[in-house]
Design a protein around this motif. Structure first.
Motif, PDB file in Angstrom:
ATOM      1  N   ALA A  61      50.146  36.164  29.196  1.00 46.40           N
ATOM      2  CA  ALA A  61      49.914  35.039  28.418  1.00 46.40           C
ATOM      3  C   ALA A  61      49.317  33.829  29.534  1.00 46.40           C
ATOM      4  O   ALA A  61      48.402  33.014  28.967  1.00 46.40           O
ATOM      5  N   ALA A  62      50.053  33.588  30.475  1.00 40.33           N
ATOM      6  CA  ALA A  62      49.530  32.588  31.452  1.00 40.33           C
ATOM      7  C   ALA A  62      48.526  33.195  32.382  1.00 40.33           C
ATOM      8  O   ALA A  62      48.042  32.207  33.322  1.00 40.33           O
ATOM      9  N   GLY A  63      48.247  34.280  32.465  1.00 34.10           N
ATOM     10  CA  GLY A  63      46.887  34.778  33.173  1.00 34.10           C
ATOM     11  C   GLY A  63      47.548  35.208  34.668  1.00 34.10           C
ATOM     12  O   GLY A  63      46.671  35.008  35.524  1.00 34.10           O
ATOM     13  N   GLY A  64      48.796  35.328  34.750  1.00 37.71           N
ATOM     14  CA  GLY A  64      49.526  35.428  35.991  1.00 37.71           C
ATOM     15  C   GLY A  64      49.346  36.863  36.521  1.00 37.71           C
ATOM     16  O   GLY A  64      48.817  36.963  37.870  1.00 37.71           O
ATOM     17  N   ASP A  65      48.722  37.934  35.788  1.00 43.82           N
ATOM     18  CA  ASP A  65      48.421  39.083  36.450  1.00 43.82           C
ATOM     19  C   ASP A  65      46.937  39.103  36.994  1.00 43.82           C
ATOM     20  O   ASP A  65      47.069  39.833  38.082  1.00 43.82           O
ATOM     21  N   ARG A  66      46.311  38.356  36.211  1.00 45.09           N
ATOM     22  CA  ARG A  66      44.816  38.195  36.964  1.00 45.09           C
ATOM     23  C   ARG A  66      44.864  37.367  38.378  1.00 45.09           C
ATOM     24  O   ARG A  66      44.290  37.749  39.313  1.00 45.09           O
ATOM     25  N   ILE A  67      45.920  36.384  38.327  1.00 43.61           N
ATOM     26  CA  ILE A  67      45.923  35.559  39.415  1.00 43.61           C
ATOM     27  C   ILE A  67      46.520  36.379  40.639  1.00 43.61           C
ATOM     28  O   ILE A  67      46.003  36.281  41.707  1.00 43.61           O
ATOM     29  N   ILE A  68      47.651  37.317  40.348  1.00 42.02           N
ATOM     30  CA  ILE A  68      48.455  37.920  41.323  1.00 42.02           C
ATOM     31  C   ILE A  68      47.079  38.918  41.996  1.00 42.02           C
ATOM     32  O   ILE A  68      47.030  39.050  43.347  1.00 42.02           O
ATOM     33  N   GLY A  69      46.297  39.523  40.995  1.00 36.33           N
ATOM     34  CA  GLY A  69      45.301  40.615  41.487  1.00 36.33           C
ATOM     35  C   GLY A  69      44.189  39.847  42.290  1.00 36.33           C
ATOM     36  O   GLY A  69      43.864  40.548  43.400  1.00 36.33           O
ATOM     37  N   ARG A  70      43.845  38.710  42.024  1.00 34.46           N
ATOM     38  CA  ARG A  70      42.809  37.851  42.811  1.00 34.46           C
ATOM     39  C   ARG A  70      43.350  37.501  44.039  1.00 34.46           C
ATOM     40  O   ARG A  70      42.680  37.803  45.020  1.00 34.46           O
ATOM     41  N   ARG A  71      44.549  37.007  44.167  1.00 32.20           N
ATOM     42  CA  ARG A  71      45.006  36.667  45.455  1.00 32.20           C
ATOM     43  C   ARG A  71      45.211  37.973  46.374  1.00 32.20           C
ATOM     44  O   ARG A  71      44.804  37.887  47.374  1.00 32.20           O
ATOM     45  N   VAL A  72      45.705  38.959  45.992  1.00 38.21           N
ATOM     46  CA  VAL A  72      45.831  40.180  46.878  1.00 38.21           C
ATOM     47  C   VAL A  72      44.682  40.847  47.099  1.00 38.21           C
ATOM     48  O   VAL A  72      44.408  41.114  48.283  1.00 38.21           O
ATOM     49  N   PRO A 191      49.422  41.262  52.035  1.00 42.74           N
ATOM     50  CA  PRO A 191      49.731  39.888  51.561  1.00 42.74           C
ATOM     51  C   PRO A 191      50.838  40.018  50.287  1.00 42.74           C
ATOM     52  O   PRO A 191      51.116  38.922  49.952  1.00 42.74           O
ATOM     53  N   LEU A 192      51.037  41.074  49.854  1.00 42.65           N
ATOM     54  CA  LEU A 192      51.926  41.181  48.635  1.00 42.65           C
ATOM     55  C   LEU A 192      53.370  41.582  49.153  1.00 42.65           C
ATOM     56  O   LEU A 192      53.719  42.808  49.956  1.00 42.65           O
ATOM     57  N   SER A 193      54.451  40.687  48.896  1.00 36.30           N
ATOM     58  CA  SER A 193      55.859  40.790  49.316  1.00 36.30           C
ATOM     59  C   SER A 193      56.413  40.616  48.129  1.00 36.30           C
ATOM     60  O   SER A 193      56.405  39.937  47.024  1.00 36.30           O
ATOM     61  N   ALA A 194      57.860  41.334  48.173  1.00 34.43           N
ATOM     62  CA  ALA A 194      58.775  41.106  46.915  1.00 34.43           C
ATOM     63  C   ALA A 194      60.191  41.534  47.324  1.00 34.43           C
ATOM     64  O   ALA A 194      60.390  42.248  48.284  1.00 34.43           O
ATOM     65  N   GLY A 206      69.074  34.481  52.821  1.00 34.22           N
ATOM     66  CA  GLY A 206      67.963  34.494  52.032  1.00 34.22           C
ATOM     67  C   GLY A 206      67.038  33.410  52.513  1.00 34.22           C
ATOM     68  O   GLY A 206      65.982  33.546  52.252  1.00 34.22           O
ATOM     69  N   ALA A 207      67.721  32.323  53.044  1.00 36.87           N
ATOM     70  CA  ALA A 207      66.841  31.053  53.753  1.00 36.87           C
ATOM     71  C   ALA A 207      65.917  31.661  55.036  1.00 36.87           C
ATOM     72  O   ALA A 207      64.687  31.481  54.844  1.00 36.87           O
ATOM     73  N   ARG A 208      66.607  32.376  55.459  1.00 36.70           N
ATOM     74  CA  ARG A 208      65.815  33.020  56.409  1.00 36.70           C
ATOM     75  C   ARG A 208      64.966  34.170  56.156  1.00 36.70           C
ATOM     76  O   ARG A 208      63.472  34.090  56.676  1.00 36.70           O
ATOM     77  N   VAL A 209      65.061  34.803  54.962  1.00 36.42           N
ATOM     78  CA  VAL A 209      64.005  35.798  54.441  1.00 36.42           C
ATOM     79  C   VAL A 209      62.613  34.641  54.156  1.00 36.42           C
ATOM     80  O   VAL A 209      61.498  35.244  54.237  1.00 36.42           O
ATOM     81  N   LEU A 210      63.227  33.596  53.300  1.00 40.25           N
ATOM     82  CA  LEU A 210      62.132  32.910  52.870  1.00 40.25           C
ATOM     83  C   LEU A 210      61.433  32.068  53.875  1.00 40.25           C
ATOM     84  O   LEU A 210      60.098  31.936  53.973  1.00 40.25           O
ATOM     85  N   ALA A 211      62.114  31.749  54.852  1.00 41.39           N
ATOM     86  CA  ALA A 211      61.387  30.936  56.239  1.00 41.39           C
ATOM     87  C   ALA A 211      60.669  31.977  56.785  1.00 41.39           C
ATOM     88  O   ALA A 211      59.362  31.591  57.369  1.00 41.39           O
ATOM     89  N   ASN A 212      60.841  33.484  56.916  1.00 40.13           N
ATOM     90  CA  ASN A 212      60.228  34.389  57.350  1.00 40.13           C
ATOM     91  C   ASN A 212      58.637  34.438  56.735  1.00 40.13           C
ATOM     92  O   ASN A 212      57.712  34.752  57.260  1.00 40.13           O
ATOM     93  N   TRP A 213      58.890  34.345  55.373  1.00 47.15           N
ATOM     94  CA  TRP A 213      57.500  34.606  54.383  1.00 47.15           C
ATOM     95  C   TRP A 213      56.843  33.275  54.647  1.00 47.15           C
ATOM     96  O   TRP A 213      55.444  33.547  54.835  1.00 47.15           O
ATOM     97  N   VAL A 214      57.323  32.453  54.701  1.00 43.36           N
ATOM     98  CA  VAL A 214      56.364  31.289  55.008  1.00 43.36           C
ATOM     99  C   VAL A 214      55.766  31.084  56.114  1.00 43.36           C
ATOM    100  O   VAL A 214      54.549  30.747  56.303  1.00 43.36           O
ATOM    101  N   ALA A 215      56.407  31.613  57.147  1.00 47.74           N
ATOM    102  CA  ALA A 215      55.796  31.585  58.433  1.00 47.74           C
ATOM    103  C   ALA A 215      54.575  32.587  58.514  1.00 47.74           C
ATOM    104  O   ALA A 215      53.751  32.360  59.528  1.00 47.74           O
ATOM    105  N   THR A 216      54.502  33.463  57.504  1.00 45.68           N
ATOM    106  CA  THR A 216      53.233  34.240  57.597  1.00 45.68           C
ATOM    107  C   THR A 216      52.118  33.637  56.766  1.00 45.68           C
ATOM    108  O   THR A 216      51.067  34.176  56.825  1.00 45.68           O
ATOM    109  N   LEU A 217      52.161  32.577  56.312  1.00 42.56           N
ATOM    110  CA  LEU A 217      51.341  32.015  55.373  1.00 42.56           C
ATOM    111  C   LEU A 217      50.184  31.364  56.126  1.00 42.56           C
ATOM    112  O   LEU A 217      50.196  30.735  57.292  1.00 42.56           O
TER     113      LEU A 217
END
Length: 217
Positions: A61-72, A191-194, A206-217
């Motif tokens: 409903a929010a268009g999130g599936d299309r946003i995810i697809g376009r980003r990936v 580009p897709l992680s989860a 968990g903070a380390r996992v998030l920091a590791n992800w941000v470091a890849t941006l």
């Protein structure tokens, strides 16, 4: 400049917890449902709690599936959390009740696989558990193998059969955990992680996992 991260608000998920945890990594974080902001951000976080079918309906409903697809498709990083990870798969099967047939809901289809109820003596799986990341994982870089992460879920991906089939394209890195049986605890795929667990509720690990992800941006 700090990386710009959007926590996508589609009506599901621990938005403020995710926001605060991402801000602690040093990222510039916005919680919004605006599709343009979600597309333009350096990184997009897709949280999710509750039923697969309800989350998927709200995401569409929010268009999130299309946003995810376009980003990936454009190589722009996305991080799914809990049910935000589950909806990335082909479908989810939920038990309506003991007298009704199970309900299947189509997911985003970014990965093949089915989200199913865990086969375990106690469900939901609620609490702290270890994980087994693969060699070369970037999400879990620097994380002690004995660290525990916080899980709250009754459903998970119990089987993973997807490989790239190409020497030029790296197969996804899959992290496993166990509650009654093995299940997928995290995936890293370009580009897709989860993560099935909640990194925003998992303390220093968990903070380390998030920091590791941000470091890849």
């Amino acid at each position: 400049m700090p990386s710009r991260v959007v926590v996508f608000d589609y009506g599901s998920g621990n938005l403020r917890s995710a926001q605060r945890a991402m801000e602690r990594t040093g990222a510039d974080v916005t919680v919004t449902s605006d599709p343009h902001a979600a597309l333009d951000a350096d990184g997009l976080v897709v949280p999710g709690v509750g039923a697969f079918s309800a989350c998927m309906a709200s995401l569409r409903a929010a268009g999130g599936d299309r946003i995810i697809g376009r980003r990936v498709a454009g190589g722009r990083p996305v991080l799914g959390i809990c049910v935000g990870m589950q909806v990335l798969f082909e479908r989810g099967i939920e038990q309506a009740d003991v007298q009704a047939e199970d309900r299947a809901t189509e997911g985003c289809g970014e990965w093949p696989g089915t989200v199913e109820r865990l086969h375990a003596p106690v469900v939901p799986h609620m609490g702290w558990n270890t994980v087994a990341p693969p060699e070369g994982s970037r999400l879990f870089s620097g994380v002690d193998p004995e660290e525990r992460f916080y899980f709250v879920h009754s459903y998970a991906v119990r089987h993973w059969d997807f490989t790239s089939g190409s020497e030029r394209i790296r197969s996804p890195r899959v992290t496993w955990s166990e509650h009654g049986e093995p299940f997928v605890a995290a995936v890293e795929n370009g580009p897709l992680s989860a993560t099935q667990f909640h990194p925003e509720k998992s303390g220093d690990a968990g903070a380390r996992v998030l920091a590791n992800w941000v470091a890849t941006l």
